[in-house]
Each structure stands twice: as structure tokens, then as C-alpha cells.
Design an enzyme around this catalytic site. Structure first.
Site, PDB file in Angstrom:
ATOM      1  N   ARG A   7      36.852  46.910  48.978  1.00  0.00           N
ATOM      2  CA  ARG A   7      36.418  46.019  50.046  1.00  0.00           C
ATOM      3  C   ARG A   7      36.300  46.826  51.330  1.00  0.00           C
ATOM      4  NH1 ARG A   7      35.224  43.194  46.487  1.00  0.00           N
ATOM      5  NH2 ARG A   7      35.668  40.977  46.159  1.00  0.00           N
ATOM      6  N   ASP A  25      29.733  51.127  48.212  1.00  0.00           N
ATOM      7  CA  ASP A  25      29.151  49.938  47.601  1.00  0.00           C
ATOM      8  C   ASP A  25      29.571  48.688  48.359  1.00  0.00           C
ATOM      9  OD1 ASP A  25      27.626  48.724  45.390  1.00  0.00           O
ATOM     10  OD2 ASP A  25      29.556  47.825  44.846  1.00  0.00           O
ATOM     11  N   GLY A  49      30.270  45.911  40.683  1.00  0.00           N
ATOM     12  CA  GLY A  49      30.787  44.880  39.783  1.00  0.00           C
ATOM     13  C   GLY A  49      29.710  44.375  38.850  1.00  0.00           C
ATOM     14  N   ASP A  88      49.862  54.795  44.553  1.00  0.00           N
ATOM     15  CA  ASP A  88      50.069  53.362  44.383  1.00  0.00           C
ATOM     16  C   ASP A  88      51.556  53.090  44.564  1.00  0.00           C
ATOM     17  OD1 ASP A  88      50.679  50.761  43.090  1.00  0.00           O
ATOM     18  OD2 ASP A  88      48.544  50.799  42.613  1.00  0.00           O
ATOM     19  N   GLU A 113      29.394  43.099  55.807  1.00  0.00           N
ATOM     20  CA  GLU A 113      28.568  43.186  54.608  1.00  0.00           C
ATOM     21  C   GLU A 113      27.590  42.023  54.583  1.00  0.00           C
ATOM     22  OE1 GLU A 113      29.899  44.811  50.432  1.00  0.00           O
ATOM     23  OE2 GLU A 113      30.305  42.650  50.541  1.00  0.00           O
ATOM     24  N   HIS A 161      26.594  46.327  46.961  1.00  0.00           N
ATOM     25  CA  HIS A 161      27.664  45.601  46.262  1.00  0.00           C
ATOM     26  C   HIS A 161      27.265  45.309  44.810  1.00  0.00           C
ATOM     27  CE1 HIS A 161      31.356  42.935  47.208  1.00  0.00           C
ATOM     28  NE2 HIS A 161      31.360  43.255  45.928  1.00  0.00           N
TER      29      HIS A 161
END
Length: 335
Positions: free
Chosen positions: A246, A269, A296, A185, A274, A293
Site C-alpha cells: 500500500r 504498483d 493482485g 518481520d 492512488e 495496481h
């Protein structure tokens, strides 16, 4: 209590009972004046326009129209947007920041189920569950021990890309396990990575040295196609790539080619596009595990997002700052 501030729901009406089941909705009604039968998706409708003109709080969710200048001009008393979902990028416009609105998001609450999903698939991938299930269906005999010599989670090297809210929750959930965890990161230094339980690495080195790579970076211009053909090629043979972020973060053509070759596996996922078209080869590859998806918040997890909005309302109506405010500057590095 006529001194309560006015509020308005703006989202897909089908989501309201999931986000705000009766006990949660009752708490909202105690805090603000709100018509629980009115859930707006078009601010230009006469009844919606009247409610918007009075609203101090806009409680939004998936399906809320974009809050552009015309919407804000019709909402002179509006002071806060409380989003019962994750990213506010598709909702909040520059006009909201210029107006000085308080914007709050339930993204932190949505991070937990994504992290739980990720933990589950990391541990399953470490046991090679996805590939072995396919093999067991074809050959219903217990495989020889020698076939399993490279399976297991003792010391498996896990690479986490992105110390986002989800990435941090994943790192937290991984701590009890005997795994070797690395992190990439650009906004984290070595000391912070160590405090998170990971070794900080440049992206290319993380890819080269990880047996399982899990992607948790935000969808921003800097991360578009961050895993391109060259970087995908760095991932070791037999490794597994997990994406709950994403689809745009990975070059879809290069990823499809890598997966068709069988060199690596993937748990996806999210994809690009999509959903995947029905003729996509990824639907039929034994080294690919697709989910629609769902990492979440889904089902009863959605009430956690509604509960976050209620907590923010409690703070704001009591004159306290929200706990999960999103600021304009945050959008340079978060979703």
C-alpha cells in the site's frame, strides 16, 4: 433440494462473472439456494432486504456495503461472510465479531499473483532492465560490457519487508535463484526466517544492505509511513524499491524527492495518492516503473478467488470449519 441453506451475493455486479465463471457458479448453486441474478450493493432495497433476511451465507466482493449493525439486524440467520477478495478491513465491523460470524477471505489466493509479479520485477530489476530500456530507447546501440558490470542476479541482495502471505509466497518463489535474501518481520524469529530461506534482520540493517527492497507489510497503524525520510535514506545508491503493498507505508514526499534525485529506483504498483495525479513527476522519471495496481488478481486470476469461496462453502455446508478463517485478533498484524 429445499434443505440447502440460502446465500446472497453482495458486491459490484460487474465482478460476478469474473469471480464466478459458469463452472464455479454451478458449484455454488449445487451447495446453496442463491439467486444468481441478484447481486446486491444496497441492502435497503426491498428485494435485497428479503434475500438478506433469509441468507445464512453472504458471498461478498469488492463493492459490498460495510456490514454494520443495521445490516446484521436485517440478517438474523446469517452465520458466515465469505469474501472473494483480500482484506476484510473495509467490510467487517465490530458488530460482526460480536455476532460471532464466521469470516473467511480469499487473501491467500490473491497473494499468488502478487508474489509472481514481485518475482518478475525483482529479476528484471536485478538485470537493470527498467533503466536500460529507457537508455536503449534514447541510444539504440548495445551498451559496452563495462556498463553492465553491476547488473545481474548472481548473489544479488534482496530484502523482503513482511512475512505476510504475499511475503512468504515471494520467499518461496525466490528459493531456486542464486540470491541472498534477508527478511524483516517483528513476528518472525531467526529459526522461522531460516526455514523461509532468509536471514532475519532489523529493518534499518535490511535497508542498508539490500540492493532490491520489496515491501509486503500490511496496512495497519504500526506500518504507516514505516519507510520515512530517514529510512529511505538508508537504502544504498542504485538500489531499487518495490511496493506492491500500500502507498501509505512510504512517505510519498520523501520518496518523490529520492526518486527525482535519481539516487534510487522504484517499481510501484501502489502509490499515495492512488492513482497519482497526472502532473506527478513520477510519471516521467526513467528510474521509476509504474503499474496501475495490477499485481493482485486481475482477469482470469479472479476465478481463483471465486474458487476459494466455493471450497469454503463446501467445508461449511458439510459441517467442517473453513480453511481460511479470519479472526478478530488477526487484524492486529494482517491487512
Amino acid at each position: 433440494m429445499h434443505d440447502r441453506p440460502a446465500a446472497l451475493f453482495a458486491m459490484n455486479p460487474e465482478n460476478l462473472p469474473l469471480l464466478f465463471p459458469p463452472p464455479v457458479l454451478d458449484r455454488i448453486v449445487q451447495l446453496v439456494r442463491i439467486d444468481t441474478e441478484m447481486v446486491v450493493q444496497d441492502f435497503t432495497r426491498p428485494a435485497a432486504a428479503v434475500a438478506l433476511a433469509e441468507a445464512e451465507f453472504l458471498i461478498t466482493g469488492w463493492g459490498c456495503p460495510r456490514l454494520d449493525e443495521s445490516v446484521l439486524d436485517a440478517a438474523p440467520r446469517l452465520r458466515a461472510v465469505l469474501h472473494a477478495a483480500g482484506s476484510i478491513r473495509g467490510l467487517v465491523t465490530e458488530a460482526c465479531w460480536e455476532r460471532g460470524l464466521i469470516v473467511s477471505s480469499a487473501v491467500h489466493a490473491n497473494a499468488l499473483p502478487v508474489a509472481e509479479y514481485t518475482l518478475a520485477v525483482i529479476l528484471l530489476a536485478g538485470k537493470d532492465v527498467f533503466a536500460l530500456r529507457e537508455r536503449y530507447q534514447r541510444e539504440p546501440v548495445y551498451p559496452p560490457v563495462l556498463d553492465l558490470i553491476n547488473q545481474g542476479n548472481n548473489g544479488r541482495r534482496i530484502g523482503i519487508i513482511g512475512a505476510s502471505r504475499v511475503g512468504r509466497r515471494v520467499l518461496e518463489l525466490l528459493r531456486p535463484f542464486d540470491l541472498r535474501v534477508s527478511l524483516h518481520d517483528p513476528y518472525v524469529d531467526e529459526a522461522e526466517a531460516a526455514a523461509l530461506g532468509a536471514r532475519l534482520l532489523p529493518l534499518d540493517e535490511l535497508l542498508r544492505t539490500s540492493q532490491i527492497v520489496s515491501l509486503h507489510a500490511p496496512e495497519i497503524p504500526a506500518t504507516y509511513r514505516m519507510l520515512d525520510r530517514e529510512r529511505l535514506a538508508l537504502i544504498p545508491d542504485g538500489a531499487v524499491l518495490i511496493n506492491t503493498s500500500r502507498g501509505s507505508l512510504i512517505d510519498p514526499v520523501a520518496l518523490t524527492e529520492e526518486l527525482i534525485s535519481g539516487r534510487i529506483g522504484a517499481v510501484l504498483d501502489v502509490t499515495e495518492p492512488e492513482p497519482l495525479p497526472g502532473d506527478s513527476p513520477l510519471h516521467h522519471l526513467s528510474n521509476v516503473f509504474l503499474t496501475p495496481h495490477i499485481a493482485g488478481s486481475v482477469g482470469n486470476e479472479l476465478a481463483r478467488l471465486g474458487g476459494t469461496v466455493v471450497a469454503e462453502l463446501e467445508h461449511l455446508t458439510a459441517g467442517r470449519p473453513p480453511s481460511h478463517q479470519v479472526r478478530r485478533t488477526d487484524l492486529t498484524h494482517v491487512a
